[in-house]
Scaffold this motif. Structure first.
Motif, PDB file in Angstrom:
ATOM      1  N   PHE A 116     -11.199 -15.266  -7.924  1.00  0.00           N
ATOM      2  CA  PHE A 116      -9.974 -15.116  -8.703  1.00  0.00           C
ATOM      3  C   PHE A 116      -9.568 -13.665  -8.900  1.00  0.00           C
ATOM      4  N   PHE A 117     -10.515 -12.771  -9.125  1.00  0.00           N
ATOM      5  CA  PHE A 117     -10.133 -11.455  -9.625  1.00  0.00           C
ATOM      6  C   PHE A 117     -10.057 -10.359  -8.585  1.00  0.00           C
ATOM      7  N   VAL A 118     -11.094 -10.107  -7.830  1.00  0.00           N
ATOM      8  CA  VAL A 118     -11.167  -8.862  -7.067  1.00  0.00           C
ATOM      9  C   VAL A 118      -9.965  -8.684  -6.144  1.00  0.00           C
ATOM     10  N   ASN A 119      -9.610  -9.690  -5.377  1.00  0.00           N
ATOM     11  CA  ASN A 119      -8.447  -9.546  -4.495  1.00  0.00           C
ATOM     12  C   ASN A 119      -7.119  -9.933  -5.155  1.00  0.00           C
ATOM     13  N   PRO A 120      -6.975 -11.146  -5.707  1.00  0.00           N
ATOM     14  CA  PRO A 120      -5.672 -11.508  -6.280  1.00  0.00           C
ATOM     15  C   PRO A 120      -5.222 -10.578  -7.406  1.00  0.00           C
ATOM     16  N   SER A 147      -8.349  -9.577   3.708  1.00  0.00           N
ATOM     17  CA  SER A 147      -7.911 -10.669   2.831  1.00  0.00           C
ATOM     18  C   SER A 147      -6.938 -10.163   1.778  1.00  0.00           C
ATOM     19  N   LEU A 148      -7.238  -9.011   1.190  1.00  0.00           N
ATOM     20  CA  LEU A 148      -6.339  -8.450   0.186  1.00  0.00           C
ATOM     21  C   LEU A 148      -5.021  -8.025   0.822  1.00  0.00           C
ATOM     22  N   GLY A 149      -5.094  -7.420   2.011  1.00  0.00           N
ATOM     23  CA  GLY A 149      -3.879  -7.000   2.689  1.00  0.00           C
ATOM     24  C   GLY A 149      -2.940  -8.158   2.959  1.00  0.00           C
ATOM     25  N   ARG A 150      -3.485  -9.289   3.345  1.00  0.00           N
ATOM     26  CA  ARG A 150      -2.656 -10.464   3.613  1.00  0.00           C
ATOM     27  C   ARG A 150      -2.031 -10.995   2.329  1.00  0.00           C
ATOM     28  N   MET A 151      -2.761 -10.872   1.215  1.00  0.00           N
ATOM     29  CA  MET A 151      -2.185 -11.265  -0.076  1.00  0.00           C
ATOM     30  C   MET A 151      -0.992 -10.390  -0.424  1.00  0.00           C
ATOM     31  N   VAL A 152      -1.122  -9.080  -0.193  1.00  0.00           N
ATOM     32  CA  VAL A 152      -0.026  -8.157  -0.487  1.00  0.00           C
ATOM     33  C   VAL A 152       1.195  -8.503   0.373  1.00  0.00           C
ATOM     34  N   ILE A 153       0.966  -8.866   1.617  1.00  0.00           N
ATOM     35  CA  ILE A 153       2.076  -9.269   2.489  1.00  0.00           C
ATOM     36  C   ILE A 153       2.790 -10.491   1.911  1.00  0.00           C
ATOM     37  N   GLY A 199      13.234   4.624   9.450  1.00  0.00           N
ATOM     38  CA  GLY A 199      14.521   5.280   9.616  1.00  0.00           C
ATOM     39  C   GLY A 199      14.738   6.283   8.502  1.00  0.00           C
ATOM     40  N   ASP A 200      15.850   6.161   7.786  1.00  0.00           N
ATOM     41  CA  ASP A 200      16.154   7.072   6.691  1.00  0.00           C
ATOM     42  C   ASP A 200      15.676   6.554   5.332  1.00  0.00           C
ATOM     43  N   ASP A 201      15.050   5.388   5.327  1.00  0.00           N
ATOM     44  CA  ASP A 201      14.576   4.822   4.055  1.00  0.00           C
ATOM     45  C   ASP A 201      13.427   5.656   3.488  1.00  0.00           C
ATOM     46  N   PRO A 202      13.382   5.855   2.180  1.00  0.00           N
ATOM     47  CA  PRO A 202      12.262   6.582   1.580  1.00  0.00           C
ATOM     48  C   PRO A 202      11.009   5.711   1.514  1.00  0.00           C
ATOM     49  N   LEU A 203       9.850   6.373   1.471  1.00  0.00           N
ATOM     50  CA  LEU A 203       8.581   5.688   1.284  1.00  0.00           C
ATOM     51  C   LEU A 203       7.987   6.195  -0.029  1.00  0.00           C
ATOM     52  N   GLN A 204       8.148   5.408  -1.082  1.00  0.00           N
ATOM     53  CA  GLN A 204       7.746   5.842  -2.420  1.00  0.00           C
ATOM     54  C   GLN A 204       6.403   5.271  -2.868  1.00  0.00           C
ATOM     55  N   HIS A 205       5.880   4.281  -2.128  1.00  0.00           N
ATOM     56  CA  HIS A 205       4.697   3.570  -2.607  1.00  0.00           C
ATOM     57  C   HIS A 205       3.724   3.354  -1.450  1.00  0.00           C
ATOM     58  N   ALA A 206       2.436   3.591  -1.712  1.00  0.00           N
ATOM     59  CA  ALA A 206       1.408   3.350  -0.702  1.00  0.00           C
ATOM     60  C   ALA A 206       0.099   2.988  -1.394  1.00  0.00           C
ATOM     61  N   ILE A 207      -0.691   2.137  -0.741  1.00  0.00           N
ATOM     62  CA  ILE A 207      -2.037   1.799  -1.218  1.00  0.00           C
ATOM     63  C   ILE A 207      -2.993   1.930  -0.042  1.00  0.00           C
ATOM     64  N   ASP A 208      -4.169   2.510  -0.311  1.00  0.00           N
ATOM     65  CA  ASP A 208      -5.093   2.826   0.775  1.00  0.00           C
ATOM     66  C   ASP A 208      -6.540   2.579   0.370  1.00  0.00           C
ATOM     67  N   PRO A 209      -7.236   1.647   1.057  1.00  0.00           N
ATOM     68  CA  PRO A 209      -8.658   1.445   0.819  1.00  0.00           C
ATOM     69  C   PRO A 209      -9.545   2.108   1.873  1.00  0.00           C
TER      70      PRO A 209
END
Length: 338
Positions: A123-127, A154-160, A213-223
């Motif tokens: 329940f917790f670590v990934n979701p 598994s976590l990456g697929r949840m974020v998608i 393209g010209d869109d900004p990238l304001q958010h990133a997560i990295d494990p």
């Protein structure tokens, strides 16, 4: 009680063994939980290797996450409230790969009966991490881009799936090109294939910019960290935020002070246990309700690959570390009907 333990740090398949320990009684503010199931997460294996942020108190029982039933309270309001309830056990010190675990009462949270044993155990670590990083910390709005590395996990697929459900766009970084079409079919907005051992940061930046393209990238997560995390930093727009929540590469991120100064980029660490410890019971109960609904809707559900008993822990850790493996492995202490 039967438990899994290790007396020295090292490769999990070499140092983990099944043994017996006396069942401890809870002190005031603690509860004793009869454990039902616990997943094998990357953090558990790093803990056994001695490379995690928590130092094992040898001999040590692993297991940070799991589900069980509260059977005894050492006193205190929460302990009494949770008696007899099935709870998620977020064990900050490790100890869930056992028939019983004694933990502070604020590290257990009652779960809905609508959740299966498997979904309750994971329940917790990934979701919770997927939801909290994107919605409670970064607060990624609909339409915005979120870049994530190790997107095939598994976590990456949840974020998608969460992005698809909430309307934010995901730019997903993977090393294996075979995963690209699979993730796109699962709802990824875009996929970039990048292996830090072969490609350069310039290659990565060009691939990301081709998508945005010209869109900004304001958010990133990295494990991942290392060269991959360093490459992500070079792609962030002005005033962007990047959460670092793992060290899969076991290499440091290289940050130019000028990147932080001129672009006002913020790099922050995220640790689920610390975040949850900072929150009160009301927040936790609301979070549980939200995540329960998202799990039942399939957005944050965990795919379960296989199940093992406590006696099969060495086979379990060998299975977990097979390359390109999908789904979680569980150590099950009780039948699935529990």
């Amino acid at each position: 009680m039967k438990c899994v333990q290790f007396e020295s740090v090292g490769e999990p398949a070499d140092v983990l063994q099944t043994g017996e320990r006396a069942v401890s009684s809870p002190k005031h503010g603690e509860v004793r939980v009869r454990m039902l199931a616990s997943p094998l997460n990357p953090s558990d294996l790093m803990f056994v290797r001695g490379t995690y942020g928590v130092t094992p108190a040898l001999p040590q029982i692993p297991g940070f996450e799991g589900v069980g039933v509260v059977e005894e309270s050492g006193g205190g309001l929460r302990g009494k409230l949770f008696m007899g309830k099935r709870v998620a056990v977020l064990n900050k010190s490790g100890g869930n790969w056992a028939e019983y675990a004694v933990v502070p009462a604020d590290q257990v949270i009652p779960l809905s009966k609508s959740l299966s044993l498997e979904q309750a155990a994971t329940f917790f670590v990934n979701p919770a991490t997927a939801w909290i990083m994107t919605q409670e910390v970064l607060k990624v709005p609909p339409g915005a881009w979120l870049l994530q590395t190790a997107a095939g996990s598994s976590l990456g697929r949840m974020v998608i799936r969460l992005g698809k459900s909430l309307g934010f766009r995901t730019l997903n970084v993977v090393r294996n090109p075979d995963q690209a079409s699979e993730l796109e079919a699962a709802g990824a907005t875009a996929v970039v294939v990048f292996d830090a051992a072969r490609g350069t940061q310039e290659d990565f930046r060009a691939a990301v910019r081709q998508v945005l393209g010209d869109d900004p990238l304001q958010h990133a997560i990295d494990p991942v960290g290392g060269n991959t995390g360093s490459a992500v930093l070079q792609c962030l727009s002005h005033s962007a935020r990047m959460l670092v929540f793992g060290t899969l590469s076991e290499q440091p991120i290289q940050i130019s002070p000028r990147t932080l100064m001129t672009n006002n980029v913020k790099v922050e660490g995220f640790w689920l246990g610390n975040f949850m410890e900072s929150k009160g019971l009301l927040f936790k109960l609301k979070l549980v309700r939200r995540i329960t609904q998202l799990i039942n809707d399939g957005v944050l559900a965990s795919e379960i690959a296989d199940r093992f008993s406590l006696d099969q822990v060495r086979e379990a850790v060998q299975a977990v570390e097979q390359p390109n493996r999908a789904g979680k492995s569980l150590i099950v202490m009780a039948p699935s009907s529990s």
